[in-house]
Design an enzyme around this catalytic site. Structure first.
Site, mmCIF file in Angstrom:
data_model
loop_
_atom_site.group_PDB
_atom_site.id
_atom_site.type_symbol
_atom_site.label_atom_id
_atom_site.label_comp_id
_atom_site.label_asym_id
_atom_site.label_seq_id
_atom_site.Cartn_x
_atom_site.Cartn_y
_atom_site.Cartn_z
ATOM 1 N N ARG A 72 1.045 -1.227 0.063
ATOM 2 C CA ARG A 72 0.056 0.195 0.048
ATOM 3 C C ARG A 72 0.897 1.105 -0.099
ATOM 4 O O ARG A 72 1.839 1.279 0.560
ATOM 5 C CB ARG A 72 -0.987 -0.116 1.212
ATOM 6 C CG ARG A 72 -1.976 -1.173 1.002
ATOM 7 C CD ARG A 72 -3.124 -0.881 2.349
ATOM 8 N NE ARG A 72 -2.232 -1.420 3.655
ATOM 9 C CZ ARG A 72 -1.952 -0.561 4.596
ATOM 10 N NH1 ARG A 72 -2.022 0.573 4.270
ATOM 11 N NH2 ARG A 72 -1.391 -0.847 5.541
ATOM 12 N N TYR A 215 -1.181 -3.385 -6.841
ATOM 13 C CA TYR A 215 -1.313 -4.245 -5.382
ATOM 14 C C TYR A 215 -2.487 -4.135 -4.907
ATOM 15 O O TYR A 215 -3.137 -3.034 -4.823
ATOM 16 C CB TYR A 215 0.041 -3.453 -4.674
ATOM 17 C CG TYR A 215 -0.117 -3.963 -3.241
ATOM 18 C CD1 TYR A 215 0.374 -5.217 -3.034
ATOM 19 C CD2 TYR A 215 -0.932 -3.501 -2.564
ATOM 20 C CE1 TYR A 215 0.280 -5.784 -1.638
ATOM 21 C CE2 TYR A 215 -0.726 -3.951 -1.196
ATOM 22 C CZ TYR A 215 -0.250 -5.145 -0.773
ATOM 23 O OH TYR A 215 -0.457 -5.916 0.476
ATOM 24 N N LYS A 224 -9.680 -2.093 1.401
ATOM 25 C CA LYS A 224 -9.505 -0.895 2.353
ATOM 26 C C LYS A 224 -10.193 0.206 1.973
ATOM 27 O O LYS A 224 -10.643 1.029 2.749
ATOM 28 C CB LYS A 224 -7.850 -0.969 2.490
ATOM 29 C CG LYS A 224 -7.322 -2.085 2.581
ATOM 30 C CD LYS A 224 -7.300 -2.586 4.202
ATOM 31 C CE LYS A 224 -6.379 -3.681 4.684
ATOM 32 N NZ LYS A 224 -6.605 -4.049 5.764
ATOM 33 N N HIS A 244 -11.297 -2.267 11.062
ATOM 34 C CA HIS A 244 -10.105 -3.042 10.741
ATOM 35 C C HIS A 244 -9.956 -3.997 11.604
ATOM 36 O O HIS A 244 -9.245 -4.226 12.471
ATOM 37 C CB HIS A 244 -8.825 -2.409 10.669
ATOM 38 C CG HIS A 244 -7.587 -2.879 10.132
ATOM 39 N ND1 HIS A 244 -6.448 -2.678 10.230
ATOM 40 C CD2 HIS A 244 -7.651 -3.914 9.055
ATOM 41 C CE1 HIS A 244 -5.723 -3.253 9.399
ATOM 42 N NE2 HIS A 244 -6.439 -4.182 8.784
ATOM 43 N N SER A 266 -1.602 -3.817 10.776
ATOM 44 C CA SER A 266 -1.262 -4.896 9.588
ATOM 45 C C SER A 266 -0.162 -5.891 10.020
ATOM 46 O O SER A 266 1.220 -5.340 10.802
ATOM 47 C CB SER A 266 -0.990 -4.014 8.595
ATOM 48 O OG SER A 266 -1.903 -3.152 8.198
ATOM 49 N N CYS A 268 0.257 -8.456 12.315
ATOM 50 C CA CYS A 268 0.458 -8.451 13.771
ATOM 51 C C CYS A 268 -0.038 -9.980 14.174
ATOM 52 O O CYS A 268 -0.455 -10.060 15.274
ATOM 53 C CB CYS A 268 -0.110 -7.415 14.683
ATOM 54 S SG CYS A 268 0.744 -6.069 14.963
ATOM 55 N N ASP A 291 -10.082 -9.594 8.769
ATOM 56 C CA ASP A 291 -9.415 -8.244 8.424
ATOM 57 C C ASP A 291 -10.397 -7.239 8.665
ATOM 58 O O ASP A 291 -9.974 -6.185 9.290
ATOM 59 C CB ASP A 291 -9.037 -8.321 6.974
ATOM 60 C CG ASP A 291 -7.966 -7.140 6.801
ATOM 61 O OD1 ASP A 291 -7.042 -6.753 7.608
ATOM 62 O OD2 ASP A 291 -8.143 -6.441 5.537
ATOM 63 N N ARG A 383 1.562 -12.371 -0.781
ATOM 64 C CA ARG A 383 0.254 -12.827 -0.285
ATOM 65 C C ARG A 383 -0.386 -13.661 -1.059
ATOM 66 O O ARG A 383 -0.122 -14.369 -2.052
ATOM 67 C CB ARG A 383 -0.637 -11.354 -0.718
ATOM 68 C CG ARG A 383 -0.415 -10.102 -0.151
ATOM 69 C CD ARG A 383 -0.702 -9.961 1.139
ATOM 70 N NE ARG A 383 -0.392 -8.737 1.726
ATOM 71 C CZ ARG A 383 -1.117 -8.128 2.878
ATOM 72 N NH1 ARG A 383 -2.197 -8.459 3.295
ATOM 73 N NH2 ARG A 383 -0.434 -6.999 3.572
HETATM 74 C C1 OXD Z 1 -3.121 -4.575 5.852
HETATM 75 C C2 OXD Z 1 -3.878 -5.653 5.052
HETATM 76 O O1 OXD Z 1 -2.359 -3.925 5.219
HETATM 77 O O2 OXD Z 1 -4.698 -6.339 5.339
HETATM 78 O O3 OXD Z 1 -3.806 -4.192 6.888
HETATM 79 O O4 OXD Z 1 -3.370 -6.088 3.979
HETATM 80 MN MN MN Z 2 -5.521 -5.329 7.314
#
Ligand code: OXD
Ligand code: MN
Length: 610
Positions: A72, A215, A224, A244, A266, A268, A291, A383
């Site tokens: 991102r 991406y 998002k 989130h 993100s 974690c 997510d 991913r």
């Molecule tokens: C993030 C994702 O960046 O879920 O939070 O990809």
């Molecule tokens: Mn996320």
């Protein structure tokens, strides 16, 4: 055509975007399996996808992005509200008219030589209680296929829109036309993108315009951009929450069900927690989402939640049958992998998947991998995009939403933040959420290891002023009153003096969830501390766990000196929001300061369980 057009009539809008971007063809994509197959065949022929060995990974593909388009782009992500104060200090603001002028130029002829796909989608099941619809226009077939996994595509969406259902207009171009204004052509590349990128949100017009990146987080606009940034604005206006957060169902040995939503910055371990396999007997966890969660007070006064997504877009490195067997099972087929390594058997690999890498690997950029190079074979933010209904632990009966019993906030903190603490009340819980911080990882930009405040894990995803967002959370708490979920903070990542993690994490995190559930039930007492209610170590089920007594103490240690610094850092973070900061949060900070400077003992027994 000008981008200022407010989309009403879908067909007109499609025509107008085509007139601006000038594609060679316009194709509607509504989830037809034959069309999907055709698209994959075409992309394989064009070198944009590699079909993985069908015996090992049926229906699955590998995509390799350009090295400049792997994550991102937060500094190119804009909130274009009329008033800059509505975007707030944590967002990049651009005046809507300025941004529209910029986008008009960028999108002019941006799809020349390409096909423009029109993808109507639903977030949530059609007819679900919190479902929203949108339409993404894109010139990226990779985005089309990924949207087919992450959102619900359905021919009925077009008629819903025709009948007047409100929808969010999403326009995406990789910004790599195959013909320029003078008619000169150029060859396509495997991953077209543009050096210049704009991920622009128009909250008032409910529009998203994304240019220059393929991406996922920048290009799958349902995720998002819509489900968090635009939805958070809709949610504030309409009295709900777009978060989130992961969603899980925990079933206790007595068969009682609890639903938990968790916000983590993100990378974690959110996906791991969403698919956690408890190590303690009798407990089970079912996955609802990994997510994003949309939450709304229900008729019964409780907070109900759905996962608006239909797939997982998870970080591959570190995912293994040890850390997350459920994810490994889920992605056995029908999965699009991006920027992982390829073995000589036509299957995928990434750091952490196995202890020893396969003999021969092609790295994420398509070069033979040299294990002695010190470079990873898979990109750290590589991913997997995989359908949620392939998840073996997926909960059933969730389409109408689930009632939330607890909200958890977590971050990646090597110091200071205890393994678990319960907020004293909703305001304290909002304070916990507002002060979440995490050490940086690869999913976003920034220096790895730096600490960043990531309130509610929404820093890059809140579509309006973060201080107003906190106020909205406080208001929702007032509305829910005694039926509000209990709020907790967790930290799986605390380290000892030797730099080792103090807590084993993964499946063992169920032991913390057990305590959380027992707190919700009101059957365990706790220790009150300046940071909230901590467990008595006797109340944590540590059977069969090899955690040293001194490590356990350190997991809950409150170092008053560090907390003075922490309070100062929170204070300057809050100062950035000026007078819009809700007074309740200032009061919580004052209370924290008072507690840590008082002479009270760190923790004292609570006499009653709650
Ligand atoms: C993030 C994702 O960046 O879920 O939070 O990809
Ligand atoms: Mn996320």
């Amino acid at each position: 055509m000008k981008t200022s057009h407010i989309a009403n009539d879908l067909n007109n809008w499609v025509e107008e975007i085509a007139a601006l971007t000038k594609p060679d063809a316009v194709v509607w994509y509504e989830g037809d399996a034959g069309q999907r197959e055709e698209l994959t065949v075409q992309m394989v022929a064009e070198g944009k996808l590699i079909r993985l060995n069908p015996a090992k990974r049926p229906g699955s593909f590998l995509a390799r992005s350009s090295p400049e388009d792997v994550a991102r782009v937060e500094d190119r992500t804009f909130i274009c509200s009329t008033d800059p104060a509505d975007a707030g200090p944590t967002n990049n603001w651009r005046a809507p008219e300025d941004m529209r002028r910029t986008l008009d130029t960028a999108f002019e002829g941006s799809m020349k030589g390409r096909t423009m796909y029109v993808v109507p989608f639903a977030l949530g099941v059609i007819d679900g209680p919190l479902t929203q619809v949108g339409v993404e226009i894109t010139d990226s077939p990779y985005v089309v296929l990924s949207m087919g996994i992450m959102a619900r595509l359905d021919v009925r969406i077009r008629s819903l829109i025709d009948q007047g259902c409100p929808w969010v207009a999403c326009v995406h171009s990789v910004g790599y036309p195959l013909r320029d204004a003078a008619g000169k052509t150029r060859a396509d590349v495997a991953w077209p993108s543009n050096e210049t990128k704009y991920i622009a949100h128009f909250p008032e017009a409910r529009q998203i315009w994304s240019f220059g990146s393929g991406y996922g987080g920048n290009a799958l606009l349902a995720k998002k951009c819509f489900a968090l940034r635009i939805a958070s604005v809709m949610a504030r206006e309409e009295g709900w929450l777009a978060e989130h957060m992961l969603l899980i169902r925990i079933t206790s040995p007595e068969g009682r069900r609890f639903h938990v939503a968790g916000a983590f910055p993100s990378a974690c371990g959110k996906t791991n927690l969403a698919m956690l396999q408890p190590t303690i007997p009798g407990w089970s966890i079912e996955t609802i989402g990994d997510d994003i969660a949309w939450l709304k007070p229900g008729d019964d006064g409780r907070l109900w939640a759905i996962n608006p997504e239909a797939g997982f877009f998870g970080v591959a490195p570190g995912t293994s049958s040890r850390t997350n067997p459920v994810a490994i099972e889920t992605m056995k087929s029908n999965t699009i992998f991006t920027n992982v390594a390829l073995d000589d058997d036509g299957d995928v690999w990434w750091e952490g998947l196995t202890d020893i890498p396969p003999q021969q690997l092609t790295d994420w950029q398509g070069h033979p991998w040299d294990p002695t190079s010190g470079k990873p074979a898979a990109h750290p933010n590589s991913r997997f995009t995989t359908p949620i209904d392939q998840c073996p632990t997926l909960a059933d009966d969730i389409d109408r939403g689930v009632p939330i019993d607890a909200i958890i906030f977590g971050g990646r903190r090597a110091t200071n933040v205890p393994l678990v603490a319960q907020a004293r009340d909703w305001s304290h819980g909002v304070f916990m959420g507002a002060t979440v911080s995490s050490e940086q990882t690869a999913a976003a930009e920034g220096t790895i290891g730096d600490l960043r405040r990531d309130p509610f894990a929404m820093l890059p995803f809140c579509g309006y002023n973060m201080a107003d967002y906190w106020r909205h959370w406080l208001d929702i708490g007032t509305l829910l009153g005694p039926k509000a979920p209990a709020v907790f903070q967790v930290n799986w990542f605390r380290k000892g003096a030797d730099d080792n993690y103090l807590w084993p994490g993964f499946g063992e995190n169920a032991r913390v969830l057990e305590w959380i559930v027992r707190r919700i039930q009101g059957i365990v007492s706790g220790l009150s501390s300046p940071l909230g209610t901590l467990p008595r170590t006797d109340d944590l089920d540590l059977n069969g766990l090899d955690v040293q007594a001194e490590d356990l103490t350190r997991l809950f240690d409150i170092d008053f000196g560090s907390w003075h610094d922490e309070a100062r850092s929170i204070s300057s973070f809050f100062d950035g929001f000026g007078t819009r900061l809700p007074t309740q949060l200032r009061d919580e900070l004052l209370l924290l300061k008072r507690h840590i400077s008082g002479s009270e003992s760190i923790a004292h027994d609570l006499t009653s369980p709650m």
